[in-house]
Structure formats: C-alpha cells, structure tokens
Write a protein that holds these residues in place. Structure first.
Motif, PDB file in Angstrom:
ATOM      1  N   SER A 148       4.065  -4.216 -11.471  1.00 13.20           N
ATOM      2  CA  SER A 148       5.234  -4.682 -10.736  1.00 13.20           C
ATOM      3  C   SER A 148       5.732  -3.603  -9.775  1.00 13.20           C
ATOM      4  CB  SER A 148       6.347  -5.065 -11.718  1.00 13.20           C
ATOM      5  OG  SER A 148       7.545  -5.377 -11.039  1.00 13.20           O
ATOM      6  N   ASN A 149       5.773  -2.373 -10.226  1.00 10.11           N
ATOM      7  CA  ASN A 149       6.235  -1.283  -9.372  1.00 10.11           C
ATOM      8  C   ASN A 149       5.268  -1.008  -8.226  1.00 10.11           C
ATOM      9  OD1 ASN A 149       8.647  -0.829 -10.705  1.00 10.11           O
ATOM     10  ND2 ASN A 149       7.789   0.684 -12.098  1.00 10.11           N
ATOM     11  N   CYS A 150       3.972  -1.157  -8.487  1.00 10.76           N
ATOM     12  CA  CYS A 150       2.994  -0.983  -7.405  1.00 10.76           C
ATOM     13  C   CYS A 150       3.226  -2.023  -6.320  1.00 10.76           C
ATOM     14  CB  CYS A 150       1.578  -1.098  -7.951  1.00 10.76           C
ATOM     15  SG  CYS A 150       1.035   0.357  -8.879  1.00 10.76           S
ATOM     16  N   LYS A 151       3.493  -3.241  -6.727  1.00  8.73           N
ATOM     17  CA  LYS A 151       3.793  -4.299  -5.747  1.00  8.73           C
ATOM     18  C   LYS A 151       5.006  -3.908  -4.898  1.00  8.73           C
ATOM     19  CE  LYS A 151       4.408  -8.290  -3.709  1.00  8.73           C
ATOM     20  NZ  LYS A 151       4.947  -9.448  -4.404  1.00  8.73           N
ATOM     21  N   LYS A 152       6.023  -3.321  -5.517  1.00  5.00           N
ATOM     22  CA  LYS A 152       7.223  -2.922  -4.787  1.00  5.00           C
ATOM     23  C   LYS A 152       6.919  -1.838  -3.759  1.00  5.00           C
ATOM     24  CE  LYS A 152      10.363  -3.969  -8.635  1.00  5.00           C
ATOM     25  NZ  LYS A 152      11.235  -3.385  -9.696  1.00  5.00           N
ATOM     26  N   LEU A 153       5.973  -0.966  -4.062  1.00  8.23           N
ATOM     27  CA  LEU A 153       5.656   0.135  -3.163  1.00  8.23           C
ATOM     28  C   LEU A 153       4.877  -0.311  -1.934  1.00  8.23           C
ATOM     29  CD1 LEU A 153       4.500   2.810  -5.782  1.00  8.23           C
ATOM     30  CD2 LEU A 153       6.663   2.784  -4.547  1.00  8.23           C
ATOM     31  N   LEU A 154       4.109  -1.390  -2.079  1.00 12.20           N
ATOM     32  CA  LEU A 154       3.212  -1.809  -1.009  1.00 12.20           C
ATOM     33  C   LEU A 154       3.938  -2.558   0.111  1.00 12.20           C
ATOM     34  CD1 LEU A 154       0.144  -3.099  -3.046  1.00 12.20           C
ATOM     35  CD2 LEU A 154       0.263  -1.009  -1.670  1.00 12.20           C
ATOM     36  N   ALA A 155       3.549  -2.239   1.336  1.00 13.86           N
ATOM     37  CA  ALA A 155       3.994  -3.031   2.481  1.00 13.86           C
ATOM     38  C   ALA A 155       3.302  -4.395   2.427  1.00 13.86           C
ATOM     39  CB  ALA A 155       3.622  -2.305   3.778  1.00 13.86           C
ATOM     40  N   PRO A 156       3.814  -5.397   3.133  1.00  8.23           N
ATOM     41  CA  PRO A 156       3.098  -6.681   3.199  1.00  8.23           C
ATOM     42  C   PRO A 156       1.642  -6.466   3.621  1.00  8.23           C
ATOM     43  CG  PRO A 156       5.267  -6.899   4.160  1.00  8.23           C
ATOM     44  CD  PRO A 156       5.085  -5.432   3.882  1.00  8.23           C
ATOM     45  N   ASN A 157       0.731  -7.110   2.909  1.00  9.67           N
ATOM     46  CA  ASN A 157      -0.718  -6.944   3.105  1.00  9.67           C
ATOM     47  C   ASN A 157      -1.227  -5.573   2.679  1.00  9.67           C
ATOM     48  OD1 ASN A 157      -1.247  -9.540   4.150  1.00  9.67           O
ATOM     49  ND2 ASN A 157      -0.606  -8.895   6.198  1.00  9.67           N
ATOM     50  N   GLY A 158      -0.357  -4.738   2.133  1.00 11.03           N
ATOM     51  CA  GLY A 158      -0.799  -3.437   1.646  1.00 11.03           C
ATOM     52  C   GLY A 158      -1.803  -3.591   0.516  1.00 11.03           C
ATOM     53  N   GLN A 159      -2.691  -2.608   0.383  1.00 13.97           N
ATOM     54  CA  GLN A 159      -3.758  -2.685  -0.611  1.00 13.97           C
ATOM     55  C   GLN A 159      -3.682  -1.527  -1.589  1.00 13.97           C
ATOM     56  OE1 GLN A 159      -7.734  -3.677   0.991  1.00 13.97           O
ATOM     57  NE2 GLN A 159      -6.774  -3.846   3.016  1.00 13.97           N
TER      58      GLN A 159
END
Length: 301
Positions: A148-159
């Motif tokens: 969940s935290n990784c998702k928060k860190l990523l920009a849209p379309n971030g990998q």
C-alpha cells in the motif's frame, strides 16, 4: 583517507555507540554483496523493458538501501541520464548515515524510511517514477501495508521492481526461536507467531490478489523457490549480524550472551555451523527462495 574513515574519525573520542553503528554499516558494505550478480541481472532485464522516456526528468526511490553499495555498483550504471534524483532509504539510521558517508553522487539523497509504517511522509506521495527494492521486503512484517505504501509513493503509471526472499526468513526465524527463551522473550514477543511471506501453497494467486487490492498492475513476476547463493561462511555471519536490529535493544551486560545465542540459533535455522572459527573461510550454500515482482501503478496520468 577514504570518505568513510573521515566520517568515523569525526566522532568524539570514546563514542562507542557511534563507532558500533559505523562498524555495522562497514561490515555490511564489505560482506553484503553476495546477491549483486542476481540484482544486476534482474535490474537490467526490467529496466530494459520499461521503455523509459529519454526526455524529461525521472525520480527514483530505493527501499532498503543498506550500506548504499548496491545503488552505486548495480543500479546507477543501468539508469538513463535523465534521472533527476535517487532517494535512498532504509529503516536503520546507522545504515543511512554510513551510506551517506560513502556517497559521492550529487543526485543521490538519503533518508530514514520505514516502508511498513502506518504513515509515511506525505511529501513522498505520488513522487517517484520508479521504485526499486532488493532483499528488503522479507523484513516488512505487514506486507500488505508495505505494498500500500509503495502505491502511495509511485506517480501515476510509475513502476516498481521488488526482489525479496519469500517462504523463509532466517532473521525473523531466529527472533521467533529467541522469543521462546525466557531472558529474550520480552525483546522478541512480536515474532512469536511470525510466518514468512508467500509461504502458502499458492503464492502466485496470493501475489496477484495483493497487487490488485492496492491498485497495482503486475507486469512480470517469478517465484524461484530453489534459488541459492554461494559465499564464505564469515561473510554470511557478518551479514546477519549487521542486519540484526535487536542487539541494540539488549542491555549492555547481556549482549555477549545474546550474541552467543544468536549465533547458535542462526546455525540451527540455516543448518550451517557458525560456531567453529577454524572453518569460517569455507564456502557455503544458502537457500534463499526469491521472488521478483515488476508492477506499475494502475492510475494513469
């Protein structure tokens, strides 16, 4: 004099705690490179598949950077030139300070970050185009919160690319055994019921559910349950002692006993004898079941 020697010499004389922290980072820096060939291979494979833009500025975060050596030897050489910043993070402040002391790349910034924490800094939200993490997530006790935290860190379309141990976790297995010893129980209670990540009969489905629950699209993944590493016995012991974060919580007058028990139990959980100093130069084979996960933030720009 090297940069890390200058950093160590800057401590006030007799500052045993800081010297110990420095030695911990140095020990991992010297010994914790057994996985570099594997990481380099996986990083190159995935970075080549990302089709990263050559124009514009990209931001990268590395979770669990340890001593920082892997970033410089494996990651940076593979990244495009238009990387604006690389934020190197670790839960262990002493590792962060050590990594900062040996860094000479102005694009690399350092900070303490617990990716498994309930709250992470809001200024990191939606900030990073790429997230890397190698052999860190086995130490994130709540893997759902970690994803969940990784998702928060990523920009849209971030990998992101995560590589970590599954099915087994030697360090936490040590803590679990130590939690049954009266004199160590109060320091290890949270590990009494520990179960390694993806130890179910169907880890593939488990990973797919986890990714979907947190808005991540799996691009590629592979479980390698038979993966093994070869390295000297002394290096293996150095690695486990350098990542042992419980020693610092043990009273000084009990630390020698703790270290002895730690080494004894490490020998039990790995089935490798670390008690005989005469055999420490021998090469060993350590089984480290590994999962590689390449995913992206499902949100689009």
């Amino acid at each position: 004099m090297t940069k890390w020697c200058l950093w160590a010499s800057s401590f006030p004389e007799g500052t045993l705690e800081w010297i110990t922290m420095f030695n911990k980072g140095l020990k991992y820096y010297k010994s914790g490179r057994f996985h570099f060939d594997k990481i380099r291979y996986e990083y190159k494979r995935v970075i080549d598949s990302m089709n990263l833009p050559k124009n514009g500025e990209l931001r990268v975060i590395d979770i669990g950077s340890g001593s920082g050596r892997l970033i410089h030897e494996c990651l940076i050489p593979l990244l495009p030139k238009n990387i604006k910043e690389i934020v190197a993070t670790d839960l262990d402040q002493s590792m962060v300070e050590f990594a900062r002391s040996v860094n000479e790349n102005p694009k690399v910034k350092f900070g303490v970050l617990d990716i498994g924490a309930e709250n992470i800094p809001e200024h990191f939200y939606n900030r990073f185009d790429i997230l890397f993490s190698s052999y860190c997530f086995q130490y994130v006790q709540d893997i759902r919160r970690g994803f969940s935290n990784c998702k928060k860190l990523l920009a849209p379309n971030g990998q992101f690319l995560m590589i970590f141990q599954f099915k087994t976790n030697y360090l936490f297995s040590i803590y679990k055994k130590m939690s049954s010893i009266d004199k160590w129980n109060k320091y290890m209670k949270e590990y009494a019921n520990f179960t390694p990540h993806f130890s179910s009969k169907d880890p593939d489905s488990e990973l797919k559910r986890l990714s979907k629950d947190y808005g991540l699209t799996l691009l590629d993944h592979k479980f390698e349950p038979e993966y093994q590493y070869y390295f000297p016995k002394w290096a293996c012991l150095d690695i486990f002692q350098s990542i042992d974060f419980k020693l610092a919580t043990i009273p000084k007058d009990q630390q020698e006993d703790y270290i002895q028990d730690f080494v004894t139990i490490l020998s039990e959980v790995t089935n490798i004898d670390f008690s005989d100093e005469k055999t420490m130069d021998e090469s060993i084979i350590l089984s480290i079941p590994t999962v590689c996960v390449h995913a992206k933030n499902s949100e689009s720009r």
